[in-house]
Write a protein that holds these residues in place. Sequence first.
Motif, PDB file in Angstrom:
ATOM      1  N   HIS A 188       0.840  -1.202   0.000  1.00  0.00           N
ATOM      2  CA  HIS A 188       0.000   0.000   0.000  1.00  0.00           C
ATOM      3  C   HIS A 188       0.872   1.247   0.000  1.00  0.00           C
ATOM      4  O   HIS A 188       2.058   1.179   0.344  1.00  0.00           O
ATOM      5  CB  HIS A 188      -1.003   0.023   1.165  1.00  0.00           C
ATOM      6  CG  HIS A 188      -0.417  -0.071   2.551  1.00  0.00           C
ATOM      7  ND1 HIS A 188      -0.163  -1.269   3.181  1.00  0.00           N
ATOM      8  CD2 HIS A 188      -0.059   0.891   3.448  1.00  0.00           C
ATOM      9  CE1 HIS A 188       0.320  -1.040   4.402  1.00  0.00           C
ATOM     10  NE2 HIS A 188       0.406   0.278   4.596  1.00  0.00           N
ATOM     11  N   VAL A 190       0.615   5.287   1.256  1.00  0.00           N
ATOM     12  CA  VAL A 190      -0.196   6.155   2.108  1.00  0.00           C
ATOM     13  C   VAL A 190       0.005   7.619   1.737  1.00  0.00           C
ATOM     14  O   VAL A 190       1.143   8.054   1.525  1.00  0.00           O
ATOM     15  CB  VAL A 190       0.195   5.939   3.584  1.00  0.00           C
ATOM     16  CG1 VAL A 190      -0.692   6.771   4.507  1.00  0.00           C
ATOM     17  CG2 VAL A 190       0.114   4.469   3.947  1.00  0.00           C
ATOM     18  N   HIS A 271       4.140   6.963   3.385  1.00  0.00           N
ATOM     19  CA  HIS A 271       4.926   5.730   3.475  1.00  0.00           C
ATOM     20  C   HIS A 271       4.489   4.716   2.434  1.00  0.00           C
ATOM     21  O   HIS A 271       3.366   4.743   1.952  1.00  0.00           O
ATOM     22  CB  HIS A 271       4.954   5.150   4.893  1.00  0.00           C
ATOM     23  CG  HIS A 271       3.751   4.413   5.384  1.00  0.00           C
ATOM     24  ND1 HIS A 271       2.763   4.998   6.139  1.00  0.00           N
ATOM     25  CD2 HIS A 271       3.385   3.119   5.262  1.00  0.00           C
ATOM     26  CE1 HIS A 271       1.853   4.089   6.475  1.00  0.00           C
ATOM     27  NE2 HIS A 271       2.195   2.938   5.949  1.00  0.00           N
ATOM     28  N   ALA A 273       4.363   0.679   1.944  1.00  0.00           N
ATOM     29  CA  ALA A 273       4.492  -0.620   2.594  1.00  0.00           C
ATOM     30  C   ALA A 273       4.847  -1.638   1.526  1.00  0.00           C
ATOM     31  O   ALA A 273       4.188  -1.705   0.482  1.00  0.00           O
ATOM     32  CB  ALA A 273       3.199  -1.011   3.290  1.00  0.00           C
ATOM     33  N   PHE A 339       8.472  -0.537  10.780  1.00  0.00           N
ATOM     34  CA  PHE A 339       8.583   0.735  10.059  1.00  0.00           C
ATOM     35  C   PHE A 339      10.014   1.249  10.105  1.00  0.00           C
ATOM     36  O   PHE A 339      10.666   1.165  11.149  1.00  0.00           O
ATOM     37  CB  PHE A 339       7.627   1.760  10.687  1.00  0.00           C
ATOM     38  CG  PHE A 339       6.189   1.366  10.524  1.00  0.00           C
ATOM     39  CD1 PHE A 339       5.434   1.850   9.468  1.00  0.00           C
ATOM     40  CD2 PHE A 339       5.588   0.482  11.408  1.00  0.00           C
ATOM     41  CE1 PHE A 339       4.110   1.467   9.283  1.00  0.00           C
ATOM     42  CE2 PHE A 339       4.256   0.080  11.237  1.00  0.00           C
ATOM     43  CZ  PHE A 339       3.529   0.581  10.176  1.00  0.00           C
ATOM     44  N   GLU A 352       7.511   0.699   5.245  1.00  0.00           N
ATOM     45  CA  GLU A 352       6.987  -0.333   6.137  1.00  0.00           C
ATOM     46  C   GLU A 352       7.251  -1.677   5.465  1.00  0.00           C
ATOM     47  O   GLU A 352       7.077  -1.802   4.250  1.00  0.00           O
ATOM     48  CB  GLU A 352       5.469  -0.109   6.290  1.00  0.00           C
ATOM     49  CG  GLU A 352       4.717  -1.233   6.992  1.00  0.00           C
ATOM     50  CD  GLU A 352       3.193  -0.997   7.021  1.00  0.00           C
ATOM     51  OE1 GLU A 352       2.736   0.068   6.555  1.00  0.00           O
ATOM     52  OE2 GLU A 352       2.478  -1.894   7.478  1.00  0.00           O
TER      53      GLU A 352
HETATM   54 FE    FE Z   1       1.019   1.174   6.383  1.00  0.00          FE
END
Ligand code: FE
Length: 384
Positions: A188, A190, A271, A273, A339, A352
């Motif tokens: 993902h 963000v 961020h 991931a 993280f 992440e």
């Molecule tokens: Fe996340």
Amino acid sequence: MTQTMEHGTRTADVFPVKGVDHLQFLVGNAKQAAHYYSTAFGMKLVAYRGPEQGYRDHAEYVLVSGSARFVLTGSVHAGAPGADHVTKHGDGIRDIALEVPNVDAAYKHATGAGARGVTEPYDVKDEHGTVRLAVIATYGDTVHTLIDRSGYDGPFLPGFVAREPIVDRQPAIDAGLAPKRFFQAVDHVVGNVELGRMDEWVEFYRRVMGFTNMAEFIGDDIATDYSALMSKVVADGTRKVKFPLNEPAVSQRKSQIDEYLEFYGGPGAQHVAVATNDIIGAVDAMRQAGVEFLKTPDSYYDDPALRARIGEVRAPIEELKKRGILVDRDEDGYLLQIFTAPVQDRPTVFFELIERHGSLGFGKGNFKALFEAIEREQELRGNL
Ligand code: FE
Ligand code: TYF
């Protein structure tokens, strides 16, 4: 085709996506960034274009790890396009590019639904074939390039040439300490947006891409207690593309999202991931290569409530505790996550690592421990 647009209804097929095609980072020095992502993130350089290819403005390095693809772009002269992005934001993510089956249809739908068109659909070709591209704007100076690469079989995009890896040996892999790949996909991405704007951006992704709200969110209750942020997650129908969206929450302390917005100079990607199937090996290798991870206090692992809630996971808790890996469980399964600290001088973009075992969540049960860890770092920077 009938398009259902009522709130809460899945908007079938208005904007089919195959997945995240690549993330483009605009950086001050792409050559050195390519070295960092190779040595510290175990990624493999596969393609390049720059002045040697008659491409006058930038040097661009394409690195992959499984299906995750990062494009690192640096200016090669004063006043090159994009140089202002680095001046304003520091190193950051300009483009969250999406692979789509039909660029023209996607662009038409998106702009018809109110997205700002940046570049109309066009073709690029070379001896490896043709790629069709278009670009739409999203939050801040961030864009989504829409890509159909079905007619192309070259190293990245027409104009790029294949390049050999920067490092052909990974010491941690040779020593049997790390998996061959530290991660294999983007899980993902963000976005941080301004106070009070989160719902508008959730609505943007619903209208423009037919994305729907996933159940997981950080609401007022959590926000006022400890997180100083609110968050909602939108995803495409296949849940392959997931975009959590954060906004700062009003609280006694300065929100980590405010810190980002101030130092990034506006909204942007916060961020990324990346999905791994060996978080322990990946963390060990990355740490050995100098990547800093957030520290999780021992009390997290010694909390009996947490131990009871997470139950049995694939590694002894001691192994997770040693590394600061967080665990969360929900009705579908569990996940392990950790993280990094910000990966540039500004307290902006970080990563992440996430290892999913059934859970489709984002680590809701870890928000308190995680946000406290982030705030400790924020305090050290004098920004709390
Ligand atoms: Fe996340
Ligand atoms: O993506 C997520 O939602 C989790 C949790 O500033 C999270 O990784 C949310 C906000 C944030 C840091 C992590």
